[in-house]
Design a protein around this motif. Sequence first.
Motif, PDB file in Angstrom:
ATOM      1  N   VAL A   8      12.661   9.402 -20.382  1.00  0.00           N
ATOM      2  CA  VAL A   8      12.404   8.318 -19.436  1.00  0.00           C
ATOM      3  C   VAL A   8      11.247   8.729 -18.525  1.00  0.00           C
ATOM      4  O   VAL A   8      11.228   9.855 -18.013  1.00  0.00           O
ATOM      5  CB  VAL A   8      13.651   7.999 -18.593  1.00  0.00           C
ATOM      6  N   TYR A   9      10.321   7.810 -18.362  1.00  0.00           N
ATOM      7  CA  TYR A   9       9.159   8.034 -17.506  1.00  0.00           C
ATOM      8  C   TYR A   9       9.331   7.212 -16.231  1.00  0.00           C
ATOM      9  O   TYR A   9       9.536   6.000 -16.284  1.00  0.00           O
ATOM     10  CB  TYR A   9       7.879   7.654 -18.238  1.00  0.00           C
ATOM     11  N   PHE A  10       9.255   7.919 -15.104  1.00  0.00           N
ATOM     12  CA  PHE A  10       9.396   7.280 -13.808  1.00  0.00           C
ATOM     13  C   PHE A  10       8.090   7.352 -13.043  1.00  0.00           C
ATOM     14  O   PHE A  10       7.390   8.363 -13.088  1.00  0.00           O
ATOM     15  CB  PHE A  10      10.463   7.985 -12.955  1.00  0.00           C
ATOM     16  N   CYS A  11       7.786   6.288 -12.311  1.00  0.00           N
ATOM     17  CA  CYS A  11       6.776   6.418 -11.268  1.00  0.00           C
ATOM     18  C   CYS A  11       7.491   6.316  -9.923  1.00  0.00           C
ATOM     19  O   CYS A  11       8.541   5.681  -9.808  1.00  0.00           O
ATOM     20  CB  CYS A  11       5.667   5.388 -11.389  1.00  0.00           C
TER      21      CYS A  11
ATOM     22  N   SER B 107       0.836  -1.196   0.000  1.00  0.00           N
ATOM     23  CA  SER B 107       0.000   0.000   0.000  1.00  0.00           C
ATOM     24  C   SER B 107       0.876   1.253   0.000  1.00  0.00           C
ATOM     25  O   SER B 107       1.961   1.268   0.581  1.00  0.00           O
ATOM     26  CB  SER B 107      -0.936   0.000   1.214  1.00  0.00           C
ATOM     27  N   VAL B 108       0.376   2.288  -0.659  1.00  0.00           N
ATOM     28  CA  VAL B 108       1.146   3.525  -0.788  1.00  0.00           C
ATOM     29  C   VAL B 108       0.273   4.714  -0.419  1.00  0.00           C
ATOM     30  O   VAL B 108      -0.957   4.656  -0.536  1.00  0.00           O
ATOM     31  CB  VAL B 108       1.713   3.705  -2.213  1.00  0.00           C
ATOM     32  N   ASN B 109       0.942   5.797   0.038  1.00  0.00           N
ATOM     33  CA  ASN B 109       0.213   7.026   0.331  1.00  0.00           C
ATOM     34  C   ASN B 109      -0.137   7.789  -0.928  1.00  0.00           C
ATOM     35  O   ASN B 109      -1.184   8.422  -1.014  1.00  0.00           O
ATOM     36  CB  ASN B 109       1.040   7.926   1.243  1.00  0.00           C
ATOM     37  N   ASN B 110       0.807   7.781  -1.850  1.00  0.00           N
ATOM     38  CA  ASN B 110       0.504   8.421  -3.112  1.00  0.00           C
ATOM     39  C   ASN B 110       1.442   7.919  -4.180  1.00  0.00           C
ATOM     40  O   ASN B 110       2.391   7.186  -3.903  1.00  0.00           O
ATOM     41  CB  ASN B 110       0.560   9.947  -3.000  1.00  0.00           C
ATOM     42  N   LEU B 111       1.176   8.323  -5.384  1.00  0.00           N
ATOM     43  CA  LEU B 111       1.994   7.911  -6.520  1.00  0.00           C
ATOM     44  C   LEU B 111       2.164   9.115  -7.438  1.00  0.00           C
ATOM     45  O   LEU B 111       1.225   9.883  -7.662  1.00  0.00           O
ATOM     46  CB  LEU B 111       1.315   6.756  -7.268  1.00  0.00           C
ATOM     47  N   GLN B 112       3.380   9.284  -7.938  1.00  0.00           N
ATOM     48  CA  GLN B 112       3.655  10.390  -8.844  1.00  0.00           C
ATOM     49  C   GLN B 112       4.311   9.847 -10.105  1.00  0.00           C
ATOM     50  O   GLN B 112       5.111   8.914 -10.033  1.00  0.00           O
ATOM     51  CB  GLN B 112       4.566  11.432  -8.174  1.00  0.00           C
TER      52      GLN B 112
ATOM     53  N   GLY C 274      17.849  15.821 -19.358  1.00  0.00           N
ATOM     54  CA  GLY C 274      17.982  15.509 -17.940  1.00  0.00           C
ATOM     55  C   GLY C 274      16.981  16.162 -17.013  1.00  0.00           C
ATOM     56  O   GLY C 274      16.957  15.856 -15.821  1.00  0.00           O
ATOM     57  N   GLN C 275      16.159  17.052 -17.520  1.00  0.00           N
ATOM     58  CA  GLN C 275      15.205  17.749 -16.667  1.00  0.00           C
ATOM     59  C   GLN C 275      14.076  16.813 -16.243  1.00  0.00           C
ATOM     60  O   GLN C 275      13.499  16.115 -17.070  1.00  0.00           O
ATOM     61  CB  GLN C 275      14.620  18.959 -17.392  1.00  0.00           C
ATOM     62  N   LEU C 276      13.772  16.816 -14.949  1.00  0.00           N
ATOM     63  CA  LEU C 276      12.694  15.994 -14.398  1.00  0.00           C
ATOM     64  C   LEU C 276      11.452  16.852 -14.205  1.00  0.00           C
ATOM     65  O   LEU C 276      11.485  17.850 -13.489  1.00  0.00           O
ATOM     66  CB  LEU C 276      13.105  15.405 -13.055  1.00  0.00           C
ATOM     67  N   ILE C 277      10.374  16.421 -14.826  1.00  0.00           N
ATOM     68  CA  ILE C 277       9.115  17.154 -14.756  1.00  0.00           C
ATOM     69  C   ILE C 277       8.058  16.286 -14.104  1.00  0.00           C
ATOM     70  O   ILE C 277       7.876  15.129 -14.498  1.00  0.00           O
ATOM     71  CB  ILE C 277       8.640  17.578 -16.157  1.00  0.00           C
ATOM     72  N   ASN C 278       7.372  16.845 -13.126  1.00  0.00           N
ATOM     73  CA  ASN C 278       6.288  16.126 -12.487  1.00  0.00           C
ATOM     74  C   ASN C 278       5.067  16.165 -13.405  1.00  0.00           C
ATOM     75  O   ASN C 278       4.594  17.240 -13.778  1.00  0.00           O
ATOM     76  CB  ASN C 278       5.974  16.775 -11.139  1.00  0.00           C
ATOM     77  N   LEU C 279       4.582  14.972 -13.783  1.00  0.00           N
ATOM     78  CA  LEU C 279       3.429  14.900 -14.684  1.00  0.00           C
ATOM     79  C   LEU C 279       2.117  14.810 -13.911  1.00  0.00           C
ATOM     80  O   LEU C 279       1.162  15.522 -14.213  1.00  0.00           O
ATOM     81  CB  LEU C 279       3.560  13.685 -15.607  1.00  0.00           C
ATOM     82  N   PHE C 280       2.072  13.897 -12.963  1.00  0.00           N
ATOM     83  CA  PHE C 280       0.852  13.658 -12.221  1.00  0.00           C
ATOM     84  C   PHE C 280       1.169  13.276 -10.789  1.00  0.00           C
ATOM     85  O   PHE C 280       2.122  12.560 -10.518  1.00  0.00           O
ATOM     86  CB  PHE C 280       0.041  12.491 -12.829  1.00  0.00           C
TER      87      PHE C 280
END
Lengths: 110, 115
Positions: free
Chosen positions: A84-87, A28-33, A41-47
């Motif tokens: 690259v897409y990270f969760c 179980s997780v509190n949230n997911l991004q 190299g720039q990391l952008i928060n999608l959701f």
Amino acid sequence: GIQVEQSPPDLILQEGANSTLRCNFSDSVNNLQWFHQNPWGQLINLFYIPSGTKQNGRLSATTVATERYSLLYISSSQTTDSGVYFCAVHPGGSNYQLIWGAGTKLIIKP
Amino acid sequence: DAGITQSPRHKVTETGTPVTLRCHQTENHRYMYWYRQDPGHGLRLIHYSYGVKDTDKGEVSDGYSVSRSKTEDFLLTLESATSSQTSVYFCAISENRASGANVLTFGAGSRLTVL
């Protein structure tokens, strides 16, 4: 500890194609991004999506927390979607520690 | 977009020298983080801060120290750099949403090479 697995590890598509990226987590997780790291190299928060579905333009995401997975949909891919897409998830009980998946490397060919 | 500035963006140094990376934010966010990114390891948390002078260790804190004397600045120090600390370092900030979750926004990264 919690495990985060992303699939597929690599994906090569033609411009205009649709794609689905998956993130499975073992507890179980509190949230997911979801994040996108562009080729520079720039990391952008999608959701930020602990549950339910969200949409932002050609991108949408769905998290089914009870079944421990999240999906990122990219429609009508453009070359700028490459990268690259990270969760990443916050384990239950933690608001600070993010556990990252290994990422899905997406290449969109013109 | 949140205002996060990392400096320097690129640095080459020699083994054994001290190095300080700076993260500066203009958003007045409470939480700040230092990550390193290496091939095959993804992003790993080094240290984080939940307020001025309030910091804690992450999963790869050995060889690193941090300080936060002002809300807007979070410094990462390598007291004696080693080649294994060659990496790309990312600073991140987050606001505490009403739900209690922290949504991260990242800086542009600092590439450190230790020879």
